[in-house]
Design a protein around this motif. Structure first.
Motif, mmCIF file in Angstrom:
data_model
loop_
_atom_site.group_PDB
_atom_site.id
_atom_site.type_symbol
_atom_site.label_atom_id
_atom_site.label_comp_id
_atom_site.label_asym_id
_atom_site.label_seq_id
_atom_site.Cartn_x
_atom_site.Cartn_y
_atom_site.Cartn_z
ATOM 1 N N UNK A 271 0.846 -1.201 0.000
ATOM 2 C CA UNK A 271 0.000 0.000 0.000
ATOM 3 C C UNK A 271 0.884 1.255 0.000
ATOM 4 N N UNK A 272 1.430 1.573 -1.173
ATOM 5 C CA UNK A 272 2.414 2.650 -1.260
ATOM 6 C C UNK A 272 1.858 4.010 -0.833
ATOM 7 N N UNK A 273 0.657 4.350 -1.301
ATOM 8 C CA UNK A 273 0.086 5.649 -0.940
ATOM 9 C C UNK A 273 -0.192 5.752 0.557
ATOM 10 N N UNK A 274 -0.629 4.651 1.157
ATOM 11 C CA UNK A 274 -0.872 4.651 2.592
ATOM 12 C C UNK A 274 0.446 4.789 3.367
ATOM 13 N N UNK A 275 1.495 4.158 2.852
ATOM 14 C CA UNK A 275 2.816 4.303 3.477
ATOM 15 C C UNK A 275 3.252 5.763 3.433
ATOM 16 N N UNK A 276 3.010 6.414 2.296
ATOM 17 C CA UNK A 276 3.382 7.826 2.161
ATOM 18 C C UNK A 276 2.590 8.696 3.134
ATOM 19 N N UNK A 277 1.294 8.391 3.292
ATOM 20 C CA UNK A 277 0.474 9.156 4.242
ATOM 21 C C UNK A 277 0.995 8.987 5.670
ATOM 22 N N UNK A 278 1.427 7.770 5.993
ATOM 23 C CA UNK A 278 1.995 7.534 7.323
ATOM 24 C C UNK A 278 3.321 8.272 7.473
ATOM 25 N N UNK A 279 4.096 8.345 6.389
ATOM 26 C CA UNK A 279 5.357 9.093 6.448
ATOM 27 C C UNK A 279 5.121 10.560 6.805
ATOM 28 N N UNK A 280 4.010 11.135 6.315
ATOM 29 C CA UNK A 280 3.689 12.517 6.690
ATOM 30 C C UNK A 280 3.461 12.610 8.192
#
Length: 578
Positions: A271-280
């Protein structure tokens, strides 16, 4: 960031179409699960393929008419036709159910559909009345699993509707009542109970009741660990919510731990986009901990993923730009900070399809706080006013709009436009009162700022009224010793002094001095300050009162006004505090 922040936007409420979806033929409709939202119960009555719908038609006496009209209401909504026609069908269906079977689960379910259509039309007060009636109908009907399902659905839908109105306390009461019914029917460890607990946790977050939110989120995690595989997407979602709660409570290290575990689960499931959201979110935690290099790394990782998957103009990109702007402001790189703000504003000026007004308004609100910190209040005002226009006609945004109007009032105060500040605070207070939020700490803060604006406009009696109400609220919500509470007490003492009520001012100052000595110690500068003020008033009270009114300029120095920011308090003027 400086200034009053609007509360978090209420969680997304379902479209009224979602309430009208019928369950599949083979799927039991008695499951007590709030997500997706409560659905209308499929009737088992046989309905004719065609049936005339005419007010003068004798077929209205047919017991199949209610189910048929309810189906007509659903079909009208799904086909995109006039929702008012669908409402007419649903109301007539409810009348038929009531005539044929009296109080029953079928009637209650039909009322849920009526309420959903009313909500979609923006007639929220009528929707509330309809749902309250459905719950009374459920109570009058015979007990059974179907009865429990219908009442549960009604309570959850009523909670959603109260949330849209902005009455979060009543919304939470409905959810908690629904949870009790669900636990009685399914037990405490059923996965569907976990979903309701999560619902409650999110509602408490919206109400900024973080201890209660943490309790329900922990329960959700416990149930999901029992029923889900390790590192599941469900558990990852729970951990993200728990991280949000921990961050709100200032518990940054536990929040970071939950986010890292959630990120690992999302990576495992691609889940790449979800990983990016968590990175924020991880970047936000690092920023709070002043670990700036790690925050930049987390934000840049998210930015790279979003640019690849969503394009250069997506609102997710704007969100990362805002985070970077905030970070560079806090590290003293003001040119870079402003540049990132401008990049975000360019995206919001031409939003891509699918961007909601709430997303844009939230971004504008955050950017305005940065411009305010950069000492550009006029630009900050423009952005806040745009945000209000985006949200003011959207149901469920009353509290958010009130928060933004409060911030507008703060900026007006800072630039010396006290009359405009008074109007903004008055509008915010009216919205908060109308939505039922009369006891929250946030409401107390707004009342305190309104009091300060009143003092600047020489409305001393009105200022005292607002300070008195703010004192009562903050004492209840924050406690006697809290600095916010003592600050309002101090403002009230100064106001009473300006009104000539010296004895009342002395009584309050003696109380404040006692509280500060117990909390801060006798050597604290704030304690010494209060002691000096008390001495001056006692000295004056011991002789003939000087009839000459004190100049308000001696009570307030407008240029020194600054809103409460990140727990730090600054003296606004002699005797008055933010």
């Amino acid at each position: 960031m400086p200034g009053l922040f609007a509360a978090r936007t209420p969680s997304k409420t379902q479209s009224f179409r979602d309430f009208l979806i019928e369950p599949p033929e083979n799927e039991p409709s008695s499951e007590l699960n709030p997500s997706p939202p409560p659905t209308a119960k499929r009737t088992t009555m046989r309905t004719p393929d065609k049936l005339a719908v005419d007010d003068n038609d004798t077929s209205l006496d047919n017991p199949d008419m209610g189910p048929f009209l309810l189906k007509m209401a659903r079909d009208t909504i799904h086909s995109g036709q006039d929702p008012k026609k669908a409402l007419e069908y649903a109301i007539r269906a409810s009348e038929d159910f009531e005539r044929v079977s009296g109080p029953s689960p079928d009637l209650a379910t039909c009322l849920h559909v009526v309420a959903a259509i009313l909500s979609g039309l923006g007639r929220l007060e009528e929707a509330v009345e309809t749902l309250e009636r459905s719950i009374l109908v459920s109570d009058s009907a015979e007990n059974g699993s179907g009865h429990a399902m219908v009442k549960f659905s009604g309570l959850m839908q009523l909670g959603d509707t109260y949330s849209m109105i902005g009455q979060l306390d009543r919304s939470i009461e409905c959810y908690e009542s629904g949870l009790k019914i669900q636990v009685e029917a399914l037990g405490r460890s059923d996965p569907r109970v976990a979903e309701t607990c999560r619902y409650l946790a999110e509602a408490h977050v919206q109400a900024m009741q973080f201890d209660e939110a943490e309790k329900f989120c922990k329960k959700t995690l416990e149930i999901h660990r029992e029923h889900c595989s390790p590192a599941s997407l469900t558990e990852a979602a729970d951990r993200r919510l728990m991280a949000l709660i921990c961050e709100a409570k200032g518990e940054y290290e536990p929040a970071l731990e939950h986010l890292v575990l959630a990120s690992m689960s999302m990576i495992a499931h691609g889940q790449d986009n979800e990983v990016a959201a968590i990175d924020i979110s991880i970047g936000d935690i690092y920023l709070s901990l002043c670990r700036f290099e790690e925050a930049i790394f987390a934000y840049q990782k998210a930015l790279t993923v979003f640019k690849t998957t969503k394009g250069e103009s997506h609102s997710s990109i704007a969100l990362v730009y805002i985070r970077l702007a905030d970070l560079y402001y806090k590290t003293g790189k003001l040119r870079e900070s402003k540049s990132y703000c401008e990049n975000a504003l360019r995206i919001y000026s031409k939003p891509v399809p699918g961007t909601t007004p709430g997303e844009i308004a939230s971004g504008l609100n955050e950017i305005s706080a940065i411009y305010e910190a950069l000492n550009e209040p006029e630009e900050a005002l423009k952005l806040l006013q745009k945000a209000v226009k985006l949200l003011e006609n959207i149901p469920g945004q009353y509290r958010t709009v009130a928060g933004i109007e409060s911030q507008i009032g703060v900026i007006f105060y800072m630039v010396g436009r006290y009359s405009d500040a008074w109007k903004s605070f008055a509008s915010a207070i009216a919205k908060l009162r109308a939505s039922g939020e009369r006891k929250s700490a946030f409401f107390g803060f707004v009342l305190n700022q309104m009091g300060l604006a009143c003092v600047q406009l020489y409305k001393i009696a009105e200022a005292a009224t607002h300070f008195e109400e703010a004192r009562e609220i903050l004492e209840q919500e924050c406690g006697t010793y809290h600095l916010d509470t003592l600050g309002v007490y101090s403002n009230l003492a100064a106001t009473y002094d300006a009104m000539g009520r010296v004895e009342d001012a002395i009584e309050i100052l003696e109380y404040i001095l006692k509280m500060r000595e117990e909390k801060l110690g006798t050597a604290n500068p704030d304690v010494d300050d209060e002691r000096k003020r008390l001495f001056e008033l006692l000295k004056e009270a011991g002789r003939v009162r000087n009839k000459k009114a004190k100049s308000l300029e001696n009570l307030i120095e407008s240029k020194s006004f600054k809103m409460k920011n990140e727990g730090k308090k600054k003296r606004v003027a002699f005797g008055l505090r933010t």
